[in-house]
Motif scaffolding. Sequence first.
Motif, PDB file in Angstrom:
ATOM      1  N   TRP A  13       0.873  -1.142  -0.116  1.00 63.87           N
ATOM      2  CA  TRP A  13       0.039   0.157   0.102  1.00 63.87           C
ATOM      3  C   TRP A  13       0.738   1.257  -0.061  1.00 63.87           C
ATOM      4  N   ALA A  14       2.001   1.163   1.010  1.00 63.82           N
ATOM      5  CA  ALA A  14       2.610   2.488   0.914  1.00 63.82           C
ATOM      6  C   ALA A  14       3.579   2.621  -0.561  1.00 63.82           C
ATOM      7  N   ASP A  15       3.876   1.465  -1.168  1.00 61.41           N
ATOM      8  CA  ASP A  15       4.596   1.537  -2.222  1.00 61.41           C
ATOM      9  C   ASP A  15       3.941   2.249  -3.259  1.00 61.41           C
ATOM     10  N   LEU A  16       2.501   1.724  -3.536  1.00 65.28           N
ATOM     11  CA  LEU A  16       1.521   2.102  -4.185  1.00 65.28           C
ATOM     12  C   LEU A  16       1.165   3.588  -4.450  1.00 65.28           C
ATOM     13  N   THR A  17       1.120   3.868  -3.167  1.00 68.91           N
ATOM     14  CA  THR A  17       0.716   5.434  -2.753  1.00 68.91           C
ATOM     15  C   THR A  17       1.768   6.291  -3.244  1.00 68.91           C
ATOM     16  N   ILE A  18       3.053   5.899  -3.501  1.00 69.35           N
ATOM     17  CA  ILE A  18       4.098   6.701  -4.018  1.00 69.35           C
ATOM     18  C   ILE A  18       3.964   6.797  -5.363  1.00 69.35           C
ATOM     19  N   VAL A  28      -3.656   7.989  -1.442  1.00 68.12           N
ATOM     20  CA  VAL A  28      -3.656   6.875  -0.468  1.00 68.12           C
ATOM     21  C   VAL A  28      -4.931   5.945  -0.718  1.00 68.12           C
ATOM     22  N   THR A  29      -6.242   6.535  -0.987  1.00 64.47           N
ATOM     23  CA  THR A  29      -7.364   5.757  -1.030  1.00 64.47           C
ATOM     24  C   THR A  29      -7.382   4.919  -2.433  1.00 64.47           C
ATOM     25  N   TYR A  30      -6.831   5.502  -3.313  1.00 68.27           N
ATOM     26  CA  TYR A  30      -6.695   5.043  -4.593  1.00 68.27           C
ATOM     27  C   TYR A  30      -5.696   3.549  -4.625  1.00 68.27           C
ATOM     28  N   ALA A  31      -4.802   3.827  -3.991  1.00 70.26           N
ATOM     29  CA  ALA A  31      -3.702   2.539  -3.629  1.00 70.26           C
ATOM     30  C   ALA A  31      -4.224   1.554  -2.617  1.00 70.26           C
ATOM     31  N   LEU A  32      -5.324   2.041  -1.793  1.00 66.57           N
ATOM     32  CA  LEU A  32      -5.793   1.195  -1.019  1.00 66.57           C
ATOM     33  C   LEU A  32      -6.556   0.141  -1.513  1.00 66.57           C
ATOM     34  N   ASP A  33      -7.373   0.681  -2.592  1.00 64.87           N
ATOM     35  CA  ASP A  33      -8.248  -0.590  -3.221  1.00 64.87           C
ATOM     36  C   ASP A  33      -7.352  -1.538  -4.071  1.00 64.87           C
ATOM     37  N   ARG A  34      -6.243  -1.134  -4.540  1.00 63.99           N
ATOM     38  CA  ARG A  34      -5.333  -1.830  -5.446  1.00 63.99           C
ATOM     39  C   ARG A  34      -4.575  -2.736  -4.349  1.00 63.99           C
ATOM     40  N   ALA A  35      -4.216  -2.375  -3.189  1.00 63.98           N
ATOM     41  CA  ALA A  35      -3.364  -3.218  -2.145  1.00 63.98           C
ATOM     42  C   ALA A  35      -4.428  -4.059  -1.305  1.00 63.98           C
ATOM     43  N   LEU A  36      -5.482  -3.818  -1.114  1.00 63.14           N
ATOM     44  CA  LEU A  36      -6.221  -4.480  -0.455  1.00 63.14           C
ATOM     45  C   LEU A  36      -8.003  -4.503  -0.616  1.00 63.14           C
TER      46      LEU A  36
END
Length: 327
Positions: free
Chosen positions: A275-280, A293-301
Amino acid sequence: MSDTIKEIEKIVPFELDAGLIFSGKTSGRMVQGFESPSSFTPKEDLEYLFHESSRDVVVWFMDSSDPLYVFGPSGCGKTSLIKQLAAKLNYPVFEITGHSRLEFPEMIGHLTVKAGNMEFQYGPLALAMKYGGLFLLNEIDIIDPATAAGLNGILEGEPLCIPENSGEIIRPHPMFRFAATANSNGAADETGLYQGVVRQNLAFMDRFWLCEIEYPTPAAEAELLSRKVANLPENIRSKMIEYANSVRKLFMGEATGNLSDTIEVTFSTRTLIRWADLTIRFQPLARQGIQPVTYALDRALGYRSSRETRTVLHELAQRIFPIEDES
């Protein structure tokens, strides 16, 4: 002789200083490992952060009097802990994942045809016992108790007999280790979180040294994120850890307040790092009015969960991550 057998026959047991291996400081206390890694040795993750519970597994490796049973919630790092400790000792790991229909041939081996002749192919348990290594049985609390009870003799240190291979008798190698992982402590799942978990035979469980592992502490995960994603602001990393622990509480049914329903997904440390990596990576989306943050959250979890749970995850994210924190 197969290439597999040729390789593992060459690995040489070696005595290592436990303090030097696990903490970087000479201790004078020795632990048995191997002189060099093999293709069966897990790859060492130099950035891996060991749990406090790792001390139990280290002590087990130093003097393995009983098989080891490691249990804890999904995503807490049970398997990775064992494999990373094995990597430090150059231990070969022969791994299998349990399931409700698991039978002995999957662990011990089976007859196969090679060059027109019948030949016995050793399974992971037989390889570990015969040549020395760690047999790792994941999800042991899912297997049928009758199948599990068939391991009782091996757990007691007795030899393995393979009738299919002309009655071969395999006596446990001095470097043979048996470890298992599970979500429950063998007494079934009282939480209802883990489908397929069954109560194991009491006599079977009595043969194990049990070790419980929880999720890493916030301080430990903060240190890990500082290594993995140092260019992500510290306040965002801190809130990600807060969020991950809130999701874990929802998963375990321990949350309080308005968001108190149990959900079907949890936050492993691996997912937290992703999640942290995708947020960057998705940071440029902020210029388009999209919250990274929320965009990456969906893709991580989030996309692994139901629509109802995803709504809960988004609501929780809105509480913890004010929009200005992502600017």
